[in-house]
Design a protein around this motif. Structure first.
Motif, short mmCIF file in Angstrom:
data_model
loop_
_atom_site.label_atom_id
_atom_site.label_comp_id
_atom_site.label_asym_id
_atom_site.label_seq_id
_atom_site.Cartn_x
_atom_site.Cartn_y
_atom_site.Cartn_z
N ARG A 244 0.20 -1.37 4.64
CA ARG A 244 1.58 -1.88 4.75
C ARG A 244 2.44 -1.05 3.82
N ILE A 245 3.11 -0.07 4.39
CA ILE A 245 3.80 0.89 3.53
C ILE A 245 5.22 0.45 3.18
N GLU B 72 0.82 -1.22 0.00
CA GLU B 72 0.00 0.00 0.00
C GLU B 72 0.85 1.27 0.00
N ALA B 73 2.11 1.14 -0.39
CA ALA B 73 2.99 2.32 -0.35
C ALA B 73 2.53 3.40 -1.31
N ASP B 74 2.06 3.02 -2.46
CA ASP B 74 1.68 4.00 -3.47
C ASP B 74 0.20 4.31 -3.48
N THR C 8 7.34 -5.98 8.55
CA THR C 8 6.35 -5.12 7.88
C THR C 8 6.20 -3.82 8.67
N ILE C 9 6.15 -2.69 7.96
CA ILE C 9 5.87 -1.40 8.60
C ILE C 9 4.46 -0.99 8.22
N ASN D 3 3.96 9.78 -1.64
CA ASN D 3 5.21 10.28 -1.06
C ASN D 3 5.54 9.65 0.28
N VAL D 4 4.79 8.64 0.67
CA VAL D 4 4.92 8.14 2.03
C VAL D 4 6.31 7.56 2.31
N LEU D 5 6.93 6.87 1.35
CA LEU D 5 8.26 6.31 1.60
C LEU D 5 9.32 7.40 1.67
#
Length: 315
Positions: A263-264, A187-189, A239-240, A194-196
């Motif tokens: 889950r980023i 789910e990062a994108d 997992t973060i 810009n979360v990462l």
């Protein structure tokens, strides 16, 4: 044939290789939080990397040998003393009946492993023997060790005359400042593109909520997103997750198997053993890498370690 726990400290338990292939049953991985320190300790007493040893967390612990044998201590302990005399870590140590083994507190770092040449008797289930504290299964009756517990050795325990010392360049460096490499989570994108970048912008500190299940991180709040419609999905150690508070949460070896927060990111496999040395106050700088590079880093690390430990796996 046994070792007695005179002082179990904050949390000591029997840990070795994790449980694998049972996450569909809701079974956490468990196992040694710092698998590299475990492997180094086991090798010094002639054991395979995933054999059961005693994992000691944060505070010191005290044990008494009830028979002669060999031990090794690897990890963050500030000292190792036998009958009050300082002894080295990263070395095979001979002990006699009645000897008291004093493992000092972790400074810096969080965990230390006491391996014995004698095979430790532990509960066996689902193909493993590690303690799963959350499910009260495995290890020593499924629980952390307590004062006056007597840990038995199996009757057929081998006798070793090995005398080994870990090479200096293979000894982990313990610190309260860590760099952990990450790859994008599922789910990062989709939640915040810009979360990462934001996660890697500045260090995070491990907060007071820190255990083998996970660590609440404190730092710059990430753009929180609405996860109310997100179905629960598989999660793993490393997992973060990003809860609605915007403060990341890093899952540890005893983490549940599913979760409903985005889950980023995922800690790369080569760095995951460092999670076991994170305690409250530790600082983490995340660095993003690709899945292809993460695979290369893992292979490079195994190649380096295999020169001393032989073929091993990190989890």
């Amino acid at each position: 044939m046994s070792i007695t726990v005179l002082n179990a400290g904050l949390q000591s338990s029997l840990q070795g290789a994790p449980f694998t292939g049972h996450r569909h049953l809701g079974m956490p991985a468990a196992g040694a939080a710092d698998c590299l320190s475990l492997a180094l300790a086991n090798f010094l007493v002639g054991k395979s990397y995933g054999e059961i040893a005693i994992e000691i967390t944060l505070t010191g612990a005290l044990f008494r040998m009830n028979e002669p044998g060999s031990i090794a201590v690897v990890g963050a302990a500030e000292h190792v003393r036998i009958n009050g005399q300082d002894r080295p870590r990263h070395q095979t140590l001979k002990v006699m009946t009645g000897d008291q083994i004093d493992i000092g507190p972790s400074r810096p770092g969080c965990r230390t492993y006491l391996a014995t040449a004698a095979k430790i008797h532990a509960d066996h289930l689902l193909g493993g023997q590690s303690t799963c504290l959350a499910a009260a299964l495995g290890g020593f009756h499924g629980r952390a060790l307590r004062n006056d517990d007597v840990i038995a050795f199996t009757p057929d325990s081998p006798v070793t005359e090995l005398q080994r010392t870990t090479p200096e360049d293979l000894r982990p460096h313990f610190s309260d400042n860590h760099v952990l490499r990450i790859t994008p989570g599922p789910e990062a994108d989709t939640r915040n593109e810009n979360v990462l970048d934001d996660l890697c912008l500045a260090p995070y500190a491990v907060g007071a909520r820190a255990s083998r299940m996970g660590l609440a991180l404190e730092g710059g709040a990430l753009s929180a997103c609405d996860s109310s419609n997100m179905p629960s999905a598989a999660v793993f150690p490393g997992t973060i997750q990003l809860p609605p508070s915007g403060q990341p949460y890093l899952l540890g070896p005893d983490a549940q198997t599913t979760g409903g927060y985005p889950r980023i990111a995922q800690i790369i496999r080569a760095d995951r053993h460092l999670i076991g040395q994170l305690g409250s106050g530790s600082r983490i700088q995340f660095v993003q890498t690709t899945t292809e590079r993460a695979t290369e880093i893992y292979r490079e690390k195994l190649s380096l370690l295999s020169s001393w430990l032989g073929q091993i796996k990190l989890w």
